[in-house]
Scaffold this motif. Structure first.
Motif, PDB file in Angstrom:
ATOM      1  N   ASP A  28      -3.572   1.693  -4.060  1.00 40.43           N
ATOM      2  CA  ASP A  28      -4.238   1.922  -3.148  1.00 40.43           C
ATOM      3  C   ASP A  28      -5.155   0.821  -2.738  1.00 40.43           C
ATOM      4  OD1 ASP A  28      -6.235   1.824  -5.281  1.00 40.43           O
ATOM      5  OD2 ASP A  28      -7.141   3.944  -4.911  1.00 40.43           O
ATOM      6  N   SER A  29      -6.110   0.921  -1.755  1.00 42.01           N
ATOM      7  CA  SER A  29      -6.866  -0.275  -1.324  1.00 42.01           C
ATOM      8  C   SER A  29      -7.822  -1.093  -2.514  1.00 42.01           C
ATOM      9  CB  SER A  29      -7.724   0.011  -0.167  1.00 42.01           C
ATOM     10  OG  SER A  29      -8.298   1.056  -0.087  1.00 42.01           O
ATOM     11  N   HIS A  61      -6.144  10.501  10.115  1.00 42.12           N
ATOM     12  CA  HIS A  61      -6.789  11.590   9.388  1.00 42.12           C
ATOM     13  C   HIS A  61      -7.576  12.446  10.454  1.00 42.12           C
ATOM     14  CE1 HIS A  61      -5.885   8.775   6.448  1.00 42.12           C
ATOM     15  NE2 HIS A  61      -5.721   9.707   5.665  1.00 42.12           N
ATOM     16  N   PHE A  97      -7.036  -5.728   7.006  1.00 41.14           N
ATOM     17  CA  PHE A  97      -8.057  -5.790   6.196  1.00 41.14           C
ATOM     18  C   PHE A  97      -7.715  -5.950   4.624  1.00 41.14           C
ATOM     19  CE2 PHE A  97      -7.817  -1.402   5.992  1.00 41.14           C
ATOM     20  CZ  PHE A  97      -7.788  -0.894   4.823  1.00 41.14           C
ATOM     21  N   MET A  98      -6.596  -5.482   4.402  1.00 44.18           N
ATOM     22  CA  MET A  98      -6.000  -5.561   2.969  1.00 44.18           C
ATOM     23  C   MET A  98      -5.978  -6.919   2.601  1.00 44.18           C
ATOM     24  SD  MET A  98      -3.960  -2.090   2.542  1.00 44.18           S
ATOM     25  CE  MET A  98      -4.873  -0.519   2.806  1.00 44.18           C
ATOM     26  N   THR A 121     -14.313   1.822  -1.513  1.00 45.19           N
ATOM     27  CA  THR A 121     -13.150   2.136  -1.262  1.00 45.19           C
ATOM     28  C   THR A 121     -13.035   3.640  -1.226  1.00 45.19           C
ATOM     29  OG1 THR A 121     -11.670   2.500  -3.060  1.00 45.19           O
ATOM     30  CG2 THR A 121     -11.832   0.236  -2.029  1.00 45.19           C
ATOM     31  N   SER A 122     -12.045   4.484  -0.934  1.00 44.15           N
ATOM     32  CA  SER A 122     -12.037   5.927  -0.873  1.00 44.15           C
ATOM     33  C   SER A 122     -12.147   6.191  -2.405  1.00 44.15           C
ATOM     34  CB  SER A 122     -11.035   6.475  -0.220  1.00 44.15           C
ATOM     35  OG  SER A 122      -9.761   5.874  -0.567  1.00 44.15           O
ATOM     36  N   HIS A 135       0.758  -1.183  -0.015  1.00 38.96           N
ATOM     37  CA  HIS A 135      -0.182  -0.025  -0.165  1.00 38.96           C
ATOM     38  C   HIS A 135       0.896   1.372  -0.028  1.00 38.96           C
ATOM     39  CE1 HIS A 135      -2.901   3.077   1.371  1.00 38.96           C
ATOM     40  NE2 HIS A 135      -3.506   2.629   0.805  1.00 38.96           N
ATOM     41  N   ASN A 147     -12.284  -0.630   4.809  1.00 37.98           N
ATOM     42  CA  ASN A 147     -11.547  -0.595   6.038  1.00 37.98           C
ATOM     43  C   ASN A 147     -12.281  -1.157   7.186  1.00 37.98           C
ATOM     44  OD1 ASN A 147     -10.117   1.114   4.351  1.00 37.98           O
ATOM     45  ND2 ASN A 147      -9.065   2.089   6.065  1.00 37.98           N
ATOM     46  N   SER A 159      -8.896   9.748  -2.990  1.00 40.13           N
ATOM     47  CA  SER A 159      -8.171   8.548  -2.541  1.00 40.13           C
ATOM     48  C   SER A 159      -6.769   8.783  -2.560  1.00 40.13           C
ATOM     49  CB  SER A 159      -8.430   7.133  -3.086  1.00 40.13           C
ATOM     50  OG  SER A 159      -8.256   7.200  -4.652  1.00 40.13           O
ATOM     51  N   THR A 160      -5.851   7.719  -2.007  1.00 43.11           N
ATOM     52  CA  THR A 160      -4.298   8.092  -2.169  1.00 43.11           C
ATOM     53  C   THR A 160      -3.931   8.050  -3.858  1.00 43.11           C
ATOM     54  OG1 THR A 160      -4.283   5.704  -1.658  1.00 43.11           O
ATOM     55  CG2 THR A 160      -3.495   7.235  -0.115  1.00 43.11           C
ATOM     56  N   TYR A 168       0.978   3.766   1.645  1.00 42.94           N
ATOM     57  CA  TYR A 168       1.429   4.102   3.112  1.00 42.94           C
ATOM     58  C   TYR A 168       2.457   3.440   3.694  1.00 42.94           C
ATOM     59  CZ  TYR A 168      -3.269   6.474   3.331  1.00 42.94           C
ATOM     60  OH  TYR A 168      -4.301   7.309   3.027  1.00 42.94           O
ATOM     61  N   GLU A 201     -11.124  10.704   4.532  1.00 41.14           N
ATOM     62  CA  GLU A 201     -11.073  10.550   5.864  1.00 41.14           C
ATOM     63  C   GLU A 201     -10.994  11.580   6.906  1.00 41.14           C
ATOM     64  OE1 GLU A 201      -8.539   7.043   6.976  1.00 41.14           O
ATOM     65  OE2 GLU A 201      -9.412   6.022   5.117  1.00 41.14           O
TER      66      GLU A 201
HETATM   67  P1  13P Z   1      -7.068   4.163   0.020  1.00 41.64           P
HETATM   68  O1  13P Z   1      -8.267   3.668  -0.100  1.00 41.64           O
HETATM   69  O2  13P Z   1      -6.697   5.740  -0.460  1.00 41.64           O
HETATM   70  O3  13P Z   1      -5.833   3.298  -0.271  1.00 41.64           O
HETATM   71  O4  13P Z   1      -6.960   4.519   1.712  1.00 41.64           O
HETATM   72  C1  13P Z   1      -6.862   3.216   2.624  1.00 41.64           C
HETATM   73  C2  13P Z   1      -6.666   3.854   3.903  1.00 41.64           C
HETATM   74  O5  13P Z   1      -6.516   3.237   4.743  1.00 41.64           O
HETATM   75  C3  13P Z   1      -6.592   5.038   4.061  1.00 41.64           C
HETATM   76  O6  13P Z   1      -6.555   5.623   5.397  1.00 41.64           O
END
Ligand code: 13P
Ligand code: SF4
Length: 313
Positions: A38-39, A173, A61-62, A126-127, A22, A112, A212-213, A24, A198
């Motif tokens: 991203d997720s 966030h 969760f991923m 997802t975002s 990911h 998440n 999203s990211t 992050y 978030e």
């Molecule tokens: P994304 O959906 O942008 O990957 O974000 C996942 C997440 O954990 C955001 O905190």
């Protein structure tokens, strides 16, 4: 490449493993991964990979989502204690009682969440696709949205849908300081604020771009500003800086300047050493009950199908 990285690459080849990370994750982990995303992108990649083993450099969760979407694969999570404060804020038994108490609602849950919450869900999002997933529902549909209150409120402000929103939040966030972001903006004239949905509303209001990211990264590549203040987990700055070395990316500061709160305490539990060890031992592995996998899988697949139809993936 250092010795540990070479060992990881060798093990990976021997075991036909794919490393997915990911945004992050720490820079060295992003750099060694076969795929960074991203997720939503991670879920899709996990579903279609032909590798025998998936190493998910991310949070629980991923990895669970990867296993649900591709149950015949061995899915390894290098840091088994890498949870998520959003998933923790939504225990399945309490959420189940909430859903029961509000019949006639379609349940949309953020990815998440635990598999048990996904099993109580009609459609995951997802975002990257949350707004479109909600908009894909009939206009008068009553919706339960969980667990992130900030993402839920953001979606409601755009779609104007009838939404009951769960009161969860992410520790990263929630902690950005509006005052410090505004101060940074003053010190860096022309700087744009990029924010993940978030973040609480006051941060989103002063942002130039919300996404999203993956969406924030993509915006930072094509936009013509020189400086960006990034209000999401600081790991994403690695890809932003790599893609646009001539631009300046400043991590948005948290309220408490003594903490590194813009680092996700769970994402950062993953290390190269743990990736090496989990590949070597083929453990810790995600094992899921078949019935839970089927029930959670339905709501995730519905998200994937809608996203494909809308050409989001
Ligand atoms: P994304 O959906 O942008 O990957 O974000 C996942 C997440 O954990 C955001 O905190
Ligand atoms: Fe969960 Fe927040 Fe970490 Fe994302 S940044 S994984 S939402 S705790």
């Amino acid at each position: 490449m250092n010795d540990l990285m070479n060992k990881i690459k060798r093990l990976q080849g021997e075991k036909r493993a794919v490393i997915m990370a990911h945004y992050y994750q720490e820079p060295d982990i992003q750099d060694i991964a076969d795929f960074v995303g991203d997720s939503l992108a991670l879920a899709q990649k996990a579903m279609t990979t032909t590798a025998d083993i998936i190493v998910l450099a991310g949070v629980h969760f991923m990895a669970e989502t990867a296993k649900i979407l591709n149950p015949s694969k061995k899915v390894l999570l290098p840091a088994p204690d890498a949870g998520c404060s959003l998933a923790d804020s939504c225990p399945a038994d309490v959420f189940g009682a909430f859903v029961k108490a509000h019949p006639g609602h379609t349940v949309v849950s953020y990815v998440n969440t635990t598999a048990a919450v996904k099993a109580l869900t009609d459609i995951v999002c997802t975002s990257s696709n949350a707004v479109q997933i909600v908009e894909s529902l009939p206009e008068n549909e009553k919706i339960i949205f969980g667990p992130d209150r900030n993402l839920g409120n953001y979606i409601r402000s755009i779609t104007h849908r009838d939404m009951l929103i769960w009161d969860g939040a992410c520790h990263v966030h929630e902690e950005f300081s509006l005052e410090k972001i505004l101060e940074l903006k003053k010190q860096n004239p022309g700087a744009k604020v990029l924010a993940h949905p978030e973040c609480p509303k006051p941060i989103l209001i002063v942002s130039d771009h919300i996404g999203s990211t993956a969406a924030l990264l993509s915006f930072s590549k094509t936009d013509n500003a020189r400086t960006y203040i990034v209000a999401t987990e600081s790991g994403i700055l690695h890809q932003m800086q790599k893609a646009s070395p001539e631009k300046t990316f400043i991590p948005a500061p948290p309220k408490d300047s003594t903490c590194a709160c813009n680092n996700c305490r769970y994402m950062k539990l993953v290390t190269l050493r743990k990736i090496h060890d989990c590949l070597e031992n083929e453990s810790p592995e995600i094992i899921l009950d078949e019935e839970l996998c089927d029930n959670a899988g339905r709501s995730i697949r519905r998200m994937i199908d809608i996203s494909k139809k809308l050409k989001i993936i």
